[in-house]
Design a protein around this motif. Sequence first.
Motif, short mmCIF file in Angstrom:
data_model
loop_
_atom_site.label_atom_id
_atom_site.label_comp_id
_atom_site.label_asym_id
_atom_site.label_seq_id
_atom_site.Cartn_x
_atom_site.Cartn_y
_atom_site.Cartn_z
N THR A 1 -2.97 5.77 -2.39
CA THR A 1 -3.31 5.07 -1.23
C THR A 1 -4.90 5.42 -0.84
OG1 THR A 1 -2.27 6.79 0.19
CG2 THR A 1 -1.03 4.60 -0.25
N GLY A 2 -5.40 4.58 -0.18
CA GLY A 2 -6.98 4.69 0.19
C GLY A 2 -6.92 4.39 1.52
N PRO B 1 -7.74 2.62 -5.18
CA PRO B 1 -6.41 3.10 -5.38
C PRO B 1 -6.35 2.39 -6.80
CG PRO B 1 -6.43 2.46 -3.28
CD PRO B 1 -7.71 2.07 -3.67
N GLU C 1 -3.60 0.35 -1.73
CA GLU C 1 -2.57 1.04 -2.34
C GLU C 1 -2.42 0.37 -3.88
OE1 GLU C 1 1.21 1.44 -1.10
OE2 GLU C 1 1.36 -0.63 -0.26
N VAL D 1 -8.91 9.41 -2.32
CA VAL D 1 -7.41 8.67 -2.04
C VAL D 1 -6.47 9.89 -1.86
CG1 VAL D 1 -8.19 6.63 -3.43
CG2 VAL D 1 -7.08 8.54 -4.66
#
Length: 456
Positions: A206-207, A224, A320, A354
Amino acid sequence: MNDRHLSDLLAFLRYPSVSTDPARKEDVARCAAWLAGKLESIGLQAATYPTPGHPIVVARNAHRADRRTVLIYGHYDVQPVDEPELLEGETPDPNRHWMTSPFEPALRDGVIYGRGAADNKGQLFSHVCGVSEMLEGSRELPVNLVFLVEGEEEIGSVNFGAFLHAHREELRCDIIAVSDTGMIAPGVPTFTYGLRGIAAAELRVTGAASDLHSGIYGGAVGNPATCVARLVASLHHADGRIAVAGFYDDVTPLAEWERAAWSRLPLTDADLQRVTGAPDLVGEAGYSALERVWARPTAEVNGIGGGFQGVGSKTVIPREAFAKLTFRLVADQHPAGVFAKVKAHFETHCPRGVRLEVKQGHGGEPYLTSPNLPAGLAAQNALRRAFPGREVALIREGGSIPIVATFRQVLGVETLLLGLALPDCRAHAPNENFPVENFEAGIRLNRALLEELAQK
Ligand code: BES
Ligand code: ZN
């Protein structure tokens, strides 16, 4: 072919017993009940045991202290159908679509088509019919018999281990037989003495808090999807070896006799390529394709995704991305140990910017036995009787039946793997199939096997 056997198998195949699909829970249960009823009707005592997941069916004859006890294991659950929708005007492609409905089994040119035809209903049912014929003829079997059939094999036998522990006294036996593997070619009796294990894992990267405009933010934040791609790409060296530190530590090398025997089998790398339709075969340097699938561990991406999947283009940085992975293991690798190494690998290789989550999925131990134990030799005699005049192929398989290693741990017995499916059976794919001829061979095999094992 005995018409009743065939129509019963078709009835069995009509149940959409897809274990992974919560919407099919009732269908799975109805399938178990049908099977238990069938086993009762041929003269066995059958029971259905509920589990937190899908039920387990057990059936037995009257046991006597002076006979050997044989347990036949199989699974009545099947894989999902998973078929892309046929677009308007598109003609169905047998590699992507079912030519006839997966749960309305069809007979074409002596071959039964339907989900579960080969994996595992058709193979299992040949044993049921074999026993039914023996009971009809003499009202007796030469052995004490237990049928043990589960509904969660395709989802990693989640509740089966606990059941086995709880019922280990009633399930005590001398040997286990399973027909849930393959034959290397039509008419070639095949004895499998090894299965790969499995360790499943899921990566989630996830970012940013939400999808971002890739023009406004692109270049300044982690992507991501790129990170998942980098992580997946980091799994292999250019020569096909797996790059996870320590991955091969516990791998037992394949024996010289196996290499020699496998190179003489009537199944070649070219056959493998033809069956798969792949443009070329690839894999770990230094091994033939058969050696790679039967005796070497692997890392496979089963699914990967993230970001925009619709028509046309959309300029976003996805928030994500994910990948679903499975590692196939060989003796003496263990799923927990392999997962720990893989997790550490991803954690050291994940780019900055991330968040990474590595989740452990189901696991199963590999299995390796000797084809030359007394029961193994008896099974090979039975295979020769079922396929007269043909030499028995001794192989390992790349697929996994995790419970086979658990049988050894909990019940202390070995398992005979006597496969009846053909290389082009399309297990887990559209147009899964099982020739009537193999169904008949399975019925002959069952009789020969019980007779041979009675004496060992
Ligand atoms: N019948 C297969 C296993 C198999 C396939 C053995 C081909 C030998 C050759 C079984 O039903 C199966 O598909 N097992 C899964 C297990 C997994 C979900 C834990 C597999 O191998 O992917
Ligand atoms: Zn399967």
